[in-house]
Design a protein around this motif. Structure first.
Motif, short mmCIF file in Angstrom:
data_model
loop_
_atom_site.label_atom_id
_atom_site.label_comp_id
_atom_site.label_asym_id
_atom_site.label_seq_id
_atom_site.Cartn_x
_atom_site.Cartn_y
_atom_site.Cartn_z
N GLY A 89 0.77 -1.24 0.00
CA GLY A 89 0.00 0.00 0.00
C GLY A 89 0.81 1.29 0.00
N PRO A 90 0.14 2.42 0.31
CA PRO A 90 0.76 3.75 0.23
C PRO A 90 2.00 3.92 1.11
N TYR A 91 2.07 3.17 2.22
CA TYR A 91 3.21 3.34 3.13
C TYR A 91 4.29 2.27 2.94
N LYS A 92 4.22 1.54 1.83
CA LYS A 92 5.21 0.48 1.56
C LYS A 92 6.63 1.02 1.73
N ASP A 93 7.46 0.23 2.40
CA ASP A 93 8.87 0.52 2.70
C ASP A 93 9.08 1.51 3.84
N LYS A 94 8.00 2.07 4.40
CA LYS A 94 8.13 2.89 5.61
C LYS A 94 8.22 1.94 6.82
N SER A 95 8.95 2.36 7.83
CA SER A 95 9.02 1.53 9.04
C SER A 95 7.86 1.87 9.98
N LEU A 96 7.56 0.95 10.86
CA LEU A 96 6.53 1.20 11.88
C LEU A 96 6.89 2.44 12.70
N GLN A 97 8.18 2.61 12.99
CA GLN A 97 8.61 3.79 13.76
C GLN A 97 8.34 5.08 12.99
N GLU A 98 8.60 5.06 11.69
CA GLU A 98 8.32 6.24 10.87
C GLU A 98 6.83 6.57 10.88
N LEU A 99 5.99 5.55 10.78
CA LEU A 99 4.54 5.78 10.81
C LEU A 99 4.12 6.40 12.14
N MET A 100 4.66 5.89 13.23
CA MET A 100 4.31 6.44 14.55
C MET A 100 4.80 7.88 14.69
N ASP A 101 6.03 8.13 14.25
CA ASP A 101 6.60 9.48 14.37
C ASP A 101 5.83 10.49 13.52
N THR A 102 5.36 10.04 12.35
CA THR A 102 4.68 10.94 11.42
C THR A 102 3.21 11.14 11.77
N HIS A 103 2.54 10.06 12.16
CA HIS A 103 1.08 10.09 12.27
C HIS A 103 0.58 10.01 13.72
N GLY A 104 1.43 9.62 14.64
CA GLY A 104 1.09 9.68 16.07
C GLY A 104 -0.26 9.10 16.41
N ALA A 105 -1.14 9.94 16.92
CA ALA A 105 -2.44 9.50 17.42
C ALA A 105 -3.32 8.93 16.33
N ALA A 106 -3.16 9.37 15.09
CA ALA A 106 -3.98 8.82 14.00
C ALA A 106 -3.72 7.34 13.81
N LEU A 107 -2.49 6.93 14.03
CA LEU A 107 -2.15 5.50 13.94
C LEU A 107 -2.43 4.78 15.25
N LEU A 108 -1.97 5.37 16.34
CA LEU A 108 -1.95 4.68 17.63
C LEU A 108 -3.24 4.84 18.44
N GLY A 109 -3.87 6.02 18.34
CA GLY A 109 -4.95 6.40 19.24
C GLY A 109 -4.43 7.38 20.28
N GLU A 110 -5.27 8.36 20.64
CA GLU A 110 -4.85 9.39 21.61
C GLU A 110 -4.45 8.76 22.94
N SER A 111 -5.25 7.81 23.43
CA SER A 111 -4.97 7.24 24.75
C SER A 111 -3.68 6.42 24.73
N VAL A 112 -3.44 5.71 23.62
CA VAL A 112 -2.21 4.92 23.50
C VAL A 112 -1.00 5.85 23.43
N LEU A 113 -1.12 6.92 22.65
CA LEU A 113 -0.03 7.88 22.52
C LEU A 113 0.29 8.53 23.87
N SER A 114 -0.74 8.85 24.64
CA SER A 114 -0.51 9.50 25.94
C SER A 114 0.16 8.55 26.93
N ARG A 115 -0.13 7.26 26.83
CA ARG A 115 0.46 6.28 27.75
C ARG A 115 1.88 5.88 27.36
#
Length: 323
Positions: free
Chosen positions: A54-80
């Motif tokens: 898909g659109p994020y092919k070759d991106k790392s999970l860490q890159e997705l978290m750093d770029t998209h934060g709460a949209a990927l993880l959820g606000e509560s997960v990001l805060s914890r």
């Protein structure tokens, strides 16, 4: 963030005790005959998963978290947890017995290793005739009794053995002595932590003749010496619903037996969702984007997703999220 079923390239680990089921049963592309683990979803430093589709092919999970934060993880997960992915998802093939081990709780792990502890669960996908797990003790023991058995090489005399079959599920809380036995193929969901105290390894030696490190002293004040029957998970298997298996502070896991077309509303979850296919195959659709998952495959669904469509003739899925 673009919402679609995100697949990752498995991170394959050779182990002294590994075998060929990850290839032969789950269809992983493996040439080695001692592959013990397939890390499906990991943000462990040095072993970070990379998107395979898909659109994020070759991106790392860490890159997705750093770029998209709460949209990927959820606000509560990001805060914890911040942008540290809180769980690690694996398939494990034990051709031989794993070492007997345990994991410290959060407090001890933080103090000693600046890490989380390691609470985990196992879902048995396949087990050879007579295959067993070690989970806990077969009686209450004192630290002194434990140490004496360790010194006399009779530790296995005081451990609890559980015969297993497909579908059996076990919750392994911190402090509980445990080991996966030979002949077991399982799905593992755990806190992101690599802190393990190995206490007995059957006196095995690697190809160079070396024994593996034991953590005898560190384990002494991390072990739960009490006999407890709190590990076998009872759960329902109603079709086309999320059947709760495990709810703990670190993850929630549901069992889903999907047949036909299921519109699955996950609005308001405030967490990413993970689907591990443990039998059969299914199509997972978000809007117009569809991804097929087969037995032994895993997808990650971003937290912004409200509806997941699951379509299958017959599939068994584990649904995982942070409650």
């Amino acid at each position: 963030m673009k919402s679609y079923p995100i697949k990752f390239t498995p991170i394959l680990k050779e182990r002294l005790w590994g075998g060929t089921k990850l290839r032969d049963v789950l269809g992983k592309e493996i040439s080695s005959d001692i592959t013990g683990e397939s890390w499906e979803l990991s943000a462990v430093p040095g072993d970070v998963s990379v998107v395979a589709n898909g659109p994020y092919k070759d991106k790392s999970l860490q890159e997705l978290m750093d770029t998209h934060g709460a949209a990927l993880l959820g606000e509560s997960v990001l805060s914890r947890f911040g942008t540290e992915f809180p769980i690690l998802i694996k398939f494990i093939d034990a051709k031989q017995d794993l070492s007997i081990q345990l994991h410290p709780n959060d407090e001890l792990a933080r103090k000693r290793h600046n890490s989380f502890g390691k609470t985990e669960m196992w879902y048995i996908m396949q087990a050879d005739e007579g295959a067993e797990l070690i989970v806990g003790f077969n009686k209450n023991v004192t630290k002194e009794e434990y140490t004496a058995n360790l010194e006399k090489n009779t530790l296995t005399d005081i451990l609890n053995y559980e015969k297993v079959k497909e579908g059996d599920t076990f919750f392994i809380n911190t402090g509980k002595v445990h080991a996966i036995g030979a002949g077991v193929l399982l799905a593992e969901i755990q806190q992101t932590s690599d802190v393990t105290y190995r206490i007995y390894d059957f006196n095995r030696r690697d190809k160079d003749g070396n024994t593996r490190e034991l953590h005898t002293e560190q384990a002494l004040d991390a072990i739960d010496y009490e006999k407890k029957d709190d590990f076998k998970v009872a759960y329902t298997k109603e079709k086309n619903v999320s059947n709760t298996m495990v709810e703990c502070p670190y993850f929630t896991t549901n069992y889903m037996d999907v047949e036909g077309h299921l519109e699955h509303d996950i609005t308001g979850r405030d967490s990413f969702s993970i689907y591990m296919c443990v039998d059969g195959e299914a199509e997972i659709a978000i809007g117009e984007i569809t991804e097929k998952v087969r037995k032994g495959e895993t997808v990650l669904i971003p937290a912004t997703t409200e509806m997941v469509n699951l379509i299958s003739d017959k599939a068994k899925l584990l649904e995982v999220y942070i409650g």
